[in-house]
Structures are given as C-alpha cells and as structure tokens.
Design a protein around this motif. Structure first.
Motif, PDB file in Angstrom:
ATOM      1  N   PRO A   1     -11.373  10.349  12.666  1.00  0.00           N
ATOM      2  CA  PRO A   1     -12.396   9.351  12.609  1.00  0.00           C
ATOM      3  C   PRO A   1     -13.283   9.227  11.159  1.00  0.00           C
ATOM      4  CG  PRO A   1     -12.030  10.257  14.607  1.00  0.00           C
ATOM      5  CD  PRO A   1     -11.309  11.377  13.904  1.00  0.00           C
ATOM      6  N   ALA A   2     -13.355  10.707  10.730  1.00  0.00           N
ATOM      7  CA  ALA A   2     -14.556  10.838   9.848  1.00  0.00           C
ATOM      8  C   ALA A   2     -14.048  10.272   8.418  1.00  0.00           C
ATOM      9  CB  ALA A   2     -14.837  12.558   9.531  1.00  0.00           C
ATOM     10  N   VAL A   3     -12.916  10.043   8.193  1.00  0.00           N
ATOM     11  CA  VAL A   3     -12.307   9.632   6.892  1.00  0.00           C
ATOM     12  C   VAL A   3     -12.665   8.124   6.599  1.00  0.00           C
ATOM     13  CG1 VAL A   3     -10.189   8.584   7.712  1.00  0.00           C
ATOM     14  CG2 VAL A   3     -10.112   9.707   5.519  1.00  0.00           C
ATOM     15  N   THR A   4     -12.846   7.981   5.514  1.00  0.00           N
ATOM     16  CA  THR A   4     -13.493   6.353   4.731  1.00  0.00           C
ATOM     17  C   THR A   4     -12.470   6.165   3.719  1.00  0.00           C
ATOM     18  OG1 THR A   4     -14.895   7.262   3.180  1.00  0.00           O
ATOM     19  CG2 THR A   4     -15.831   7.093   5.402  1.00  0.00           C
ATOM     20  N   ALA A   5     -12.357   4.902   3.577  1.00  0.00           N
ATOM     21  CA  ALA A   5     -11.613   4.296   2.301  1.00  0.00           C
ATOM     22  C   ALA A   5     -11.902   4.965   1.032  1.00  0.00           C
ATOM     23  CB  ALA A   5     -11.619   2.880   2.453  1.00  0.00           C
ATOM     24  N   ALA A   6     -13.029   5.184   1.130  1.00  0.00           N
ATOM     25  CA  ALA A   6     -13.630   5.995  -0.353  1.00  0.00           C
ATOM     26  C   ALA A   6     -13.009   7.411  -0.364  1.00  0.00           C
ATOM     27  CB  ALA A   6     -15.221   6.043  -0.463  1.00  0.00           C
ATOM     28  N   ASP A   7     -12.578   8.111   0.664  1.00  0.00           N
ATOM     29  CA  ASP A   7     -12.101   9.071   0.744  1.00  0.00           C
ATOM     30  C   ASP A   7     -10.725   9.230   0.350  1.00  0.00           C
ATOM     31  OD1 ASP A   7     -14.565  10.029   1.486  1.00  0.00           O
ATOM     32  OD2 ASP A   7     -13.795  10.139   3.810  1.00  0.00           O
ATOM     33  N   LEU A   8      -9.946   8.225   0.163  1.00  0.00           N
ATOM     34  CA  LEU A   8      -8.574   8.044   0.165  1.00  0.00           C
ATOM     35  C   LEU A   8      -8.007   7.606  -1.684  1.00  0.00           C
ATOM     36  CD1 LEU A   8      -7.508   6.439   3.197  1.00  0.00           C
ATOM     37  CD2 LEU A   8      -7.275   8.905   2.766  1.00  0.00           C
ATOM     38  N   VAL A   9      -7.608   8.616  -2.162  1.00  0.00           N
ATOM     39  CA  VAL A   9      -7.021   8.498  -3.639  1.00  0.00           C
ATOM     40  C   VAL A   9      -5.569   8.260  -3.686  1.00  0.00           C
ATOM     41  CG1 VAL A   9      -7.078   9.484  -5.891  1.00  0.00           C
ATOM     42  CG2 VAL A   9      -8.904   9.866  -4.389  1.00  0.00           C
ATOM     43  N   PRO A  10      -5.279   7.094  -4.468  1.00  0.00           N
ATOM     44  CA  PRO A  10      -3.682   6.910  -4.533  1.00  0.00           C
ATOM     45  C   PRO A  10      -2.830   8.073  -4.994  1.00  0.00           C
ATOM     46  CG  PRO A  10      -4.814   4.974  -5.283  1.00  0.00           C
ATOM     47  CD  PRO A  10      -5.864   6.217  -5.077  1.00  0.00           C
ATOM     48  N   ALA A  11      -1.444   8.293  -4.426  1.00  0.00           N
ATOM     49  CA  ALA A  11      -0.751   9.491  -4.742  1.00  0.00           C
ATOM     50  C   ALA A  11       0.463   8.885  -5.179  1.00  0.00           C
ATOM     51  CB  ALA A  11      -0.777  10.500  -3.635  1.00  0.00           C
ATOM     52  N   THR A  12       1.507   9.953  -5.676  1.00  0.00           N
ATOM     53  CA  THR A  12       2.859   9.547  -5.869  1.00  0.00           C
ATOM     54  C   THR A  12       3.589   9.074  -4.472  1.00  0.00           C
ATOM     55  OG1 THR A  12       2.790  11.271  -7.743  1.00  0.00           O
ATOM     56  CG2 THR A  12       5.087  10.537  -6.747  1.00  0.00           C
TER      57      THR A  12
ATOM     58  N   ARG B   1      -0.469  -2.169   5.922  1.00  0.00           N
ATOM     59  CA  ARG B   1      -0.995  -1.052   5.584  1.00  0.00           C
ATOM     60  C   ARG B   1      -0.647  -0.877   4.089  1.00  0.00           C
ATOM     61  NH1 ARG B   1      -0.125   0.037  10.906  1.00  0.00           N
ATOM     62  NH2 ARG B   1       2.125   0.824  10.737  1.00  0.00           N
ATOM     63  N   SER B   2       0.443  -1.295   3.678  1.00  0.00           N
ATOM     64  CA  SER B   2       0.701  -1.328   2.100  1.00  0.00           C
ATOM     65  C   SER B   2      -0.145  -1.871   1.351  1.00  0.00           C
ATOM     66  CB  SER B   2       2.250  -1.364   1.971  1.00  0.00           C
ATOM     67  OG  SER B   2       2.544  -1.728   0.706  1.00  0.00           O
ATOM     68  N   LEU B   3      -0.436  -3.438   1.741  1.00  0.00           N
ATOM     69  CA  LEU B   3      -1.075  -4.255   0.777  1.00  0.00           C
ATOM     70  C   LEU B   3      -2.587  -4.039   1.101  1.00  0.00           C
ATOM     71  CD1 LEU B   3       1.387  -7.307   1.663  1.00  0.00           C
ATOM     72  CD2 LEU B   3       1.006  -5.829  -0.362  1.00  0.00           C
ATOM     73  N   SER B   4      -3.063  -3.472   2.203  1.00  0.00           N
ATOM     74  CA  SER B   4      -4.418  -3.400   2.532  1.00  0.00           C
ATOM     75  C   SER B   4      -4.923  -2.070   2.901  1.00  0.00           C
ATOM     76  CB  SER B   4      -4.775  -4.040   3.840  1.00  0.00           C
ATOM     77  OG  SER B   4      -6.035  -3.889   4.264  1.00  0.00           O
ATOM     78  N   LYS B   5      -5.832  -1.392   1.934  1.00  0.00           N
ATOM     79  CA  LYS B   5      -6.442   0.208   2.022  1.00  0.00           C
ATOM     80  C   LYS B   5      -6.949   0.207   3.086  1.00  0.00           C
ATOM     81  CE  LYS B   5      -8.658   3.569  -0.465  1.00  0.00           C
ATOM     82  NZ  LYS B   5      -9.267   4.018  -1.849  1.00  0.00           N
ATOM     83  N   ARG B   6      -7.762  -1.012   3.455  1.00  0.00           N
ATOM     84  CA  ARG B   6      -8.795  -1.031   4.953  1.00  0.00           C
ATOM     85  C   ARG B   6      -7.673  -0.712   6.113  1.00  0.00           C
ATOM     86  NH1 ARG B   6     -12.642  -5.752   6.695  1.00  0.00           N
ATOM     87  NH2 ARG B   6     -13.341  -4.676   8.787  1.00  0.00           N
ATOM     88  N   ALA B   7      -6.496  -1.227   6.128  1.00  0.00           N
ATOM     89  CA  ALA B   7      -5.644  -1.298   7.291  1.00  0.00           C
ATOM     90  C   ALA B   7      -5.024   0.066   7.503  1.00  0.00           C
ATOM     91  CB  ALA B   7      -4.587  -2.350   7.314  1.00  0.00           C
ATOM     92  N   PHE B   8      -4.917   0.636   6.111  1.00  0.00           N
ATOM     93  CA  PHE B   8      -4.245   1.957   5.989  1.00  0.00           C
ATOM     94  C   PHE B   8      -5.166   2.909   6.637  1.00  0.00           C
ATOM     95  CE2 PHE B   8      -2.941   5.835   4.085  1.00  0.00           C
ATOM     96  CZ  PHE B   8      -1.376   6.058   3.939  1.00  0.00           C
ATOM     97  N   THR B   9      -6.490   2.858   6.131  1.00  0.00           N
ATOM     98  CA  THR B   9      -7.634   3.695   6.455  1.00  0.00           C
ATOM     99  C   THR B   9      -8.071   3.649   8.178  1.00  0.00           C
ATOM    100  OG1 THR B   9      -8.759   3.334   4.400  1.00  0.00           O
ATOM    101  CG2 THR B   9     -10.088   4.320   6.217  1.00  0.00           C
ATOM    102  N   THR B  10      -7.723   2.397   8.569  1.00  0.00           N
ATOM    103  CA  THR B  10      -7.947   2.327  10.101  1.00  0.00           C
ATOM    104  C   THR B  10      -6.626   3.140  10.711  1.00  0.00           C
ATOM    105  OG1 THR B  10      -8.842   0.219   9.834  1.00  0.00           O
ATOM    106  CG2 THR B  10      -7.710   0.760  11.962  1.00  0.00           C
TER     107      THR B  10
END
Length: 412
Positions: free
Chosen positions: A334-345, A318-327
C-alpha cells in the motif's frame, strides 16, 4: 569431417541452448557440437530479460516436467553458482492472498508445494509482517527454497564450459534453411552451410519456425506475450526486503504483478502480460508485420482472446495506465506510489499455444523420442520453455542432450 560438419548443431544461444551444449560436451568426449545464435551475443532475449528468480517449483503440477525440473534445477543451480562464483542468494519468498476469495487457492498451493517436496510455511497477517513489514494480506505462504541469481552470468558460464570442452559457439549466425539428408541435416546460414547428424532446436521465440523449417509439425505456435516491468526508485527500495508474489490465477500461466529484489539490490515490480506485436516486441512501437500476421492468422490466438478477454483487458489497462499498474501493486504494497515506480526493461515470453487456444503449461519437447520408433529422426525440438526454464536449465539441458545422443545412435 570438414570444419563445418558436426555431430550436433544447437540452434539458439539462450540459457537452454547453452545448457544443452554444456550437457552434450560433458556427456561424450570428442563430440562435435556447434551453437548457432542469430544475435551478436548470447542470452539476449528471455534469459537476459527476466527478474532473476530461482523458482522453487511450488506452482507446478506434481510429476510434470516443470515441477521435477524446477525442484532439481533450483538446488543444482545454487550449487553451480556457488562453484563458479556467480552472484546468487537463497532468499525464500512470500505468496500473499489479499482477498478471502484467494484463500482456497493459497491452501491448494501449499498442498502442491508439499507434494513437490518443497518446504512451505503457512502464515497469518502477523507472519507476513515478520518477513515483509510493508506488505499486507489475509494470509500467506513462505517458500524457503526460492532464490535469486544473475542468469546472464549463468548462461555465460555454460558457454565457457561448453567451449572449453570443444564446442564451437557462433553468435551472429542466423539459420535460414534446414534440409534433411539421409545421413543428417544441412543448415543454411548467411555465412554458408553446416552439416550435422542431429539438429537440436532451442530457438525460444522462434522454436516453432525452426521446427517447420526442419519439416516437422510442432503442433503449436509461439504467441508472444510482453511482460512490462517497473523498478522501485532507489530511495524506496527499502519497502521490500525480498520476493513477494500474489496468488496466481490457475487459468492463466502468468504469476501476476509481483515484487522481486534482485541480486544487485534493484527491486523489480511486475510484470503484466500483454500481447506483443512482434516476437521480439519489447515495446508498443515495435511491430513486425510477419510476426503479427502469423499471430492473427492462428486460430488459437482468437480462442485465447475469447476465453480470457476480461483478464487481457485488465492487463492492457495496466500497460497503458501507470495509475492502474500502481493500483495493482498497492494491493500488496500500500505504501507505494506512482512516483516510486521507474520504467525498467521489458521481456517477451515465448508461450506455446495449441490450435484450440490452450496455453501449454509444461515444458514441451518434440522430434526424436527414444521411446517411439515412429518419431522423426535427426531433430530434437524444445517447443515450450518459458519460466521456470532458466531455473531448470541444467536438467532441461540433460534431457535434451539425452534425446540428441539417442538420435545419434538411432541415426547411425
């Protein structure tokens, strides 16, 4: 006394060290207290890099420091924020089971919460939807006393109150040496030496090192785990109304990827928990050879890996794959997508680990113990104070201050 002689020197200017200084100066007028912080400002690490949750205490073993201090601390912190005008809100939170296998653990959490005196309500699917329409699950718990606040502002207020009561706050002052004397302790810094009657170690990520500098065996080592966060993009923040958590794995002291609406309207998503390559390693690029060598040479590290390797492989993925984190997030939302996630501190958890690979699951104190005449005098150590230490900072500060004042009396 000279200008560099104190009754108590507190090492560490995070929320626990500042709460301790606040408690010390409030307990005894005229006590000479100094707080030494190696960074140029306070609350730079665990305090300033978390999701701002005031934890209720629902997860913690009844009777433990974490359970008692989180329950007390949550109520006190809300009152403190109200008194001092610090942004906060009592939001409540949901803990959601997304699979049948999690239902027994959810029921056990409900029992534990009630044992700790926390109001919890058990929910079915419709009950979850009333609180969080976009969240899905088989069943849930609503915990009414959870909240959010601005922890750096809390720490700054502790610092101000301690300073007004006479404490000296010294940012940019790294401790390099600690030498015991018959009548106290000498602390060496780049700017010179300070003398004190009692040394209090609230150094967080470096607490085990300060204990060893002082000549005390902490019996544990800090193994740093980085927690990586995303935020929901601003236009998608309406997906989450409050705080939503999965059912945690009781074998590991991390809560899993959760959703947290912050006091300023942002929505944190995370964290995962991956080994950090430095004690202050907030990304994969930050490597400190001394820190990494110490972690790898510690037997407890390899025992953790043998015991939890499947869990950690998932966290690394999940650290190395945004897709895995999104899953992982989609299990709750369920409605969240990878495009909805912005890196944070990111943050780093100062997790104390024993040589047998067990991760300490409670706050841990060492050094002088008023109930043990054989305990070492002149030092008090806070060896394990990760989450929910910010929530519990007021009662932790009082506990550490109690031990330090008893050490002063015993030491003469």
């Amino acid at each position: 006394m000279t200008g560099d002689a104190f009754d108590v020197v507190v090492v560490g200017g995070g929320i626990v060290g500042l709460a301790t200084a606040h408690a010390l100066t409030g307990a005894r007028a005229g006590l000479r207290v100094a707080v030494l912080e190696k960074e140029n400002g306070f609350a730079a690490h665990q305090t300033g890099r978390n999701s701002g949750v005031i934890h209720s205490g629902v997860y913690y073993r009844p009777g433990s420091y974490k359970a008692r201090f989180a329950v007390e601390g949550a109520a006190e912190l809300v009152a403190f924020c109200r008194e001092h005008g610090i942004p906060h809100e009592v939001t409540g939170k949901l803990i959601v089971a997304t699979a049948d296998a999690e239902l027994p653990r959810l029921a056990a959490l409900a029992e534990r919460g009630r044992a700790n005196g926390i109001p919890v309500a058990e929910l079915d699917r419709a009950g979850i939807a009333r609180y969080e329409p976009e969240v899905v699950g088989r069943a849930g718990l609503h915990v009414g006393t959870t909240g959010i606040c601005d922890f750096p502002a809390v720490a700054t207020t502790y610092a101000r109150l301690a300073r007004e009561a006479g404490a000296e706050l010294r940012p940019g002052t790294e401790v390099r040496t600690v030498a015991r004397r018959r009548d106290g302790v000498t602390v060496g810094t780049a700017a010179g030496e300070l003398r004190c009657r009692v040394l209090v170690n609230c150094a967080g990520l470096h607490s085990d090192r300060i204990a060893r500098l002082a000549g005390d065996d902490p019996g544990v080592q800090i193994v740093p785990f980085r927690g990586e966060y995303y935020e929901l993009a601003e236009q998608r923040r309406d997906l989450v109304r409050g705080l939503v958590y999965p059912v945690p794995d009781p074998a590991f002291p991390f809560l899993g990827v959760h959703l947290t609406r912050g006091i300023h309207g942002d929505v944190h998503v995370g964290p995962n928990a991956v080994p950090a390559l430095a004690r202050e390693g907030y990304d994969w690029r930050t490597v400190r050879p001394r820190d990494l060598a110490g972690t790898l040479a510690f037997p407890g590290t390899w025992r953790i890996l043998r015991r939890h390797w499947r869990y950690e492989v998932g966290e690394l993925h999940r650290s190395l794959s945004k897709r895995a984190f999104t899953t992982a997030v989609q299990r709750l939302l369920p409605a969240v997508t990878a495009a909805d996630l912005v890196p944070a501190t990111a943050g780093v958890r100062a997790q104390a680990v024993a040589r047998d690979g067990s991760l300490l699951d409670d706050f841990a104190f060492a050094g002088f113990d008023p109930g043990d005449p054989r305990s070492p005098r002149r030092t008090v150590h806070v060896l394990n104070a990760p989450s929910p230490a910010a929530t519990a900072s007021l009662p932790i500060g009082r506990e550490v201050a109690r031990r330090a004042l008893a050490a002063l009396e015993a030491g003469g």
